[in-house]
Design an enzyme around this catalytic site. Structure first.
Site, short mmCIF file in Angstrom:
data_model
loop_
_atom_site.label_atom_id
_atom_site.label_comp_id
_atom_site.label_asym_id
_atom_site.label_seq_id
_atom_site.Cartn_x
_atom_site.Cartn_y
_atom_site.Cartn_z
N ARG A 1 0.88 -1.17 0.00
CA ARG A 1 0.00 0.00 0.00
C ARG A 1 0.93 1.23 0.00
NH1 ARG A 1 -5.11 -2.54 0.54
NH2 ARG A 1 -4.76 -4.56 1.46
N ASP B 1 -10.50 -2.30 -6.27
CA ASP B 1 -11.13 -1.00 -6.46
C ASP B 1 -10.23 0.18 -6.15
OD1 ASP B 1 -13.62 -1.30 -7.40
OD2 ASP B 1 -14.62 -0.41 -5.67
N THR C 1 -8.64 -9.76 -6.62
CA THR C 1 -8.84 -9.73 -5.16
C THR C 1 -9.67 -10.96 -4.80
OG1 THR C 1 -10.18 -8.74 -3.39
CG2 THR C 1 -10.68 -8.04 -5.62
#
Lengths: 321, 321, 321, 321
Positions: free
Chosen positions: D72, D103, D126
């Site tokens: 991330r 997303d 995912t």
């Protein structure tokens, strides 16, 4: 002892990578330089040698096969081939050589030691469990678990169709995989080279089972007796109405992620090989006997005979009544 | 509609139990009596019929095979056989019959409907995915996953030995299992009945791979083209030095715990079958097309032709460069 | 000896069904009547007893859990409870009782023998491998293989995210599952009750690994030391920037199809239990020591102490450098 | 278009490697240079970029996780971070960027496109299957199969002990894994965020099952509703005598060898991404809808809403009666 080498030879077996990892890491932990020899004895002759580091063997304990590859070598069977091999070892400063493989590979090690004074340590690695000096060879447990997984799947369809199925498993001239997988897989009939084959007994057992209402028959056959196709023909001659299929498990038995047992024993044996070399011991085969890691002189080890576990075979017959 | 029956017919497939469970539970949920017919159409003729309860189908969704057994029936192929079958249905008050099986089983249902007015609903169940009206047949996903598990294991030993391996998979006259398992298994070469076989192309691809330094070649062969043994011989004639093995996966592809996809689709189709009967629809085949559960008249469904997914085949060639 | 009984008690373990099957089939093979006691000692008190036939134990060797169910019984811990149990045994003519379970279950057997002269034979079945008299308990190998499968999966995502992961495994007060699964799973750190826990050592090892460029850290934690959550908090206090996750494997370790090893050892022990009763031996616990099936007087067995395999623990540290 | 890049972002998912492989091989097949960007957007900002060759992606189709790692990035959420990222792309001559992720990763791509004109293509990867524009996200099928394997194991021990077990599965705010794994795993109760939670209904269903003689209860809980621990407490307050356990599957759901379905869809989507870039299309998200690979403008895709499959949820209730 400053530099050691490690190679895998003969048929590959799950857990060989765990043994390589243990040789490399225990070697480095003890201050040794460890070299990986590719493609068994042929790679040794051809000087295919790589330096091994801690990370060369990272993330391999769970992998089937052998990162060092393996090969059979006709050249190594000649005196000249072995002389070349010894020279390559000298050139790389390899003072101790760990061989992971089967009986044939150990005989190669024996010649290399006798002819050129190479320090060798053998680790038993083969799915067949057919090395006399040891109760257990690396890869056997994984191969048996692969075999029972296949037996389970075949039992599903055998039951649905109420068929008999022959499952031919590996083991060369030994019946260990057939016996263990057959017993653990709940096979009705187990056919192994160690027990005299009697086609009438086999057909009687099937007929008796049908009378008793058995929905399926699983016959586990060791490749050392005959092929699944041959057995199928023999049975169908006598029981022409029997709905019979045969499957040869083949090379799936040699691969797959090694089981816990194969990883643990491979780790222990790899570590013990390094210890022996550090203790200046060589020409030894590492074994597991009575659940202890032991080692024997290579000549002694190769002269041993293994008692087949007939009690277990008898048990398999009682449990499939 | 007060009483319905369910049977499985033809080759068994993982997920058939999930479909049976859905028929039984949805039937009972809607107030119907559900009868299980053992051993396909033969069992129907022989009046092997059992009452199904909620717990008859407890703890079976994860089981391979079919608890209702399956069988081929020569008698049902005769007019007299089908007349007997219709009579047995009448005797048990079975007003709707759900058939889980392949094309051949649906043709049986068609005859039973045409000749005796039996209300039938077909659910496509076969590992081969070769039923024209539907994109998907129950059992296909599990069979493909079993095949890639075997390919993975064989790749381990193929890589260690730097060998080529032929893996013969099922599929009857269709190449679906070979294509899906081959693509997903990263096979170098996939040989299927839908594409003209060219032995020179196969050998060229192997030779080219060896030049590029490929350590192993996995060749996935659909049984509909030829046997692994035959292909092996053809290749070895042209590439005699190639270290080549072949494995026939055989019946392990038919068994095993069904995958999530097979359980879900089987559950949906089983439930839809009961809905159709409750809506007084019959002579219909349930399919999945464009991810929707649909149903067609049995004559329409059996007349359909399926487009092979050549794009996926082309992709498999690009991905194995 | 004409009639024997068998029960499972305490926590269930994969392979218990294989042991039950062996007791039943060997019993019947030897002309005995075999009764299955449901729900352990509580079911014995409650007279939940069923006749076992050859087919009662058909198709169960591959099943996890225990078909006889298991339960803990407060009532059996009272003198009155045991008196009732002895009476039920007498009523059914059960002259020998085979108990498959752990230490606590054996103490129950001991009391039943001492107070009421019941002939008992204990078979060690628990995933924890924490019974002193035996090198091995049924279920341990399967539980370890389940744990390494989970470790492999977690390593995939740990590597992708370059995270540290704590995996809490079972074992009650013993560290066997953690040690075997940790070593076989290639864990960087293994924390077990048998070795003094030092949080600084753990954090130093993680920090050192990060410096060396390790992409992930797998920490296998035995539940007997603390929970994964607690350890996570302790580490995060000292290494707040570390991206750390924890997983408690939980009850998945208790289930699943038993491994070959668990099925074979269970079969041997079940068979040996029947042999002992036929030899008029009782109050004995069956064990495996040095790869031999042996048996000891129950008092002797329960007084034994087990040496922890510290050598294997040391090896795990060397192999994770 | 001469040079393209590929990265994985957000939580990893099984099958991401198959998608990377397809992007790389299809790119090279079409004459493109393909660059692999390590550690998602953060690695892009940090210029961690490697040239990909055919063999960079050899032997990865069967691996869980992502060889490009993932992370991330807080920095990428800033305008400055994205400006840096765009500069690095320009420096490497990367004209098209394939993003495999969820997303959040697509929103990052959208900003990168809007602010700096970068050509982006998104591939949905995912395990949660929670991306509105697509019926399916890479990794979902593998995660569900991992979950049912765990449910099967827990059912073994749940049945032996006649216990209820809560199994908490992943899915973030969506209930897809819980619904599919619960239905396929034969769960008695499935609790998902899409359906209003009613503790009384849950407890009534358990009580009713006990009365009907159910030996075990499997409750599959989506993490988006509450934790297994919380649910356990709520149930025990109302049913204090219930023998209840809970397991949080955790990160094992993110790893493991991808299933056939995940490998095939990932291969198709990776190939489609390259085709789109070659057709000079960008700012598009690839989806699978009605079993067709389609693509939508990124703004359109991100604005879509997904209909939850309530019919499947209702079916799960009927099938667990």
């Amino acid at each position: 002892m400053k530099t050691i080498g490690v190679l895998t030879s003969g048929g590959d077996a799950p857990g060989m990578n765990a043994a390589i990892r243990a040789v490399v890491r225990c070697g480095i932990y003890n201050g040794l330089t460890v070299k990986g020899i590719m493609r068994g004895y042929q790679g040794l002759i051809d000087d295919e040698i790589e330096d091994m580091t801690l990370s060369s063997v990272g993330d391999i304990i769970q992998r089937g096969g052998t990162i060092l590859r393996t090969a059979r070598s006709a050249e190594f069977k000649t005196k000249e081939g072995r002389a070349k091999a010894a020279e390559v070892l000298k050139k790389h400063g390899i003072e101790g050589l760990v061989i992971i493989g089967g009986d044939g590979s150990f005989r190669g090690a024996q010649l290399l030691s006798n002819e050129h004074g190479v320090n060798t340590i053998g680790i038993p690695g083969t799915i067949d469990n057919d090395i006399p000096c040891t109760d257990y060879t690396i890869g056997f447990d994984t191969a048996c678990n692969t075999a029972i997984d296949a037996i389970n799947k075949i039992r599903d369809t055998a039951t649905s169709h109420e068929r008999a199925n022959i499952i031919e498993v590996m083991g060369r001239n030994a019946g260990y995989i057939a016996l263990y997988a057959g017993l653990a897989g709940g096979a009705e009939i187990i056919i192994i080279p160690e027990v005299k084959f009697d086609i009438d007994e086999v057909c009687d057992k099937i007929s008796y089972g049908i009378k008793r209402g058995k929905l399926h028959h699983i016959i586990v056959l060791a490749e050392g007796v005959m092929s699944g196709l041959e057995l199928s023909k023999m049975i169908q001659e006598r029981l022409p109405k029997l709905d019979l299929r045969h499957t040869t498990l083949g090379h799936i038995q040699r691969g797959g992620a090694p089981s816990v047992m194969d990883r643990i024993i491979a780790s222990q044996m790899g570590s013990r090989a390094v210890e022996l070399l550090l203790e200046n011991k060589s020409q030894r085969i590492i074994s597991i006997r009575n659940n202890q890691i032991v080692d024997d002189d290579i000549d002694t080890a190769l002269a041993m005979r293994k008692e087949f576990n007939f009690k277990l075979y008898e048990l398999s017959k009682i449990l499939s009544i």
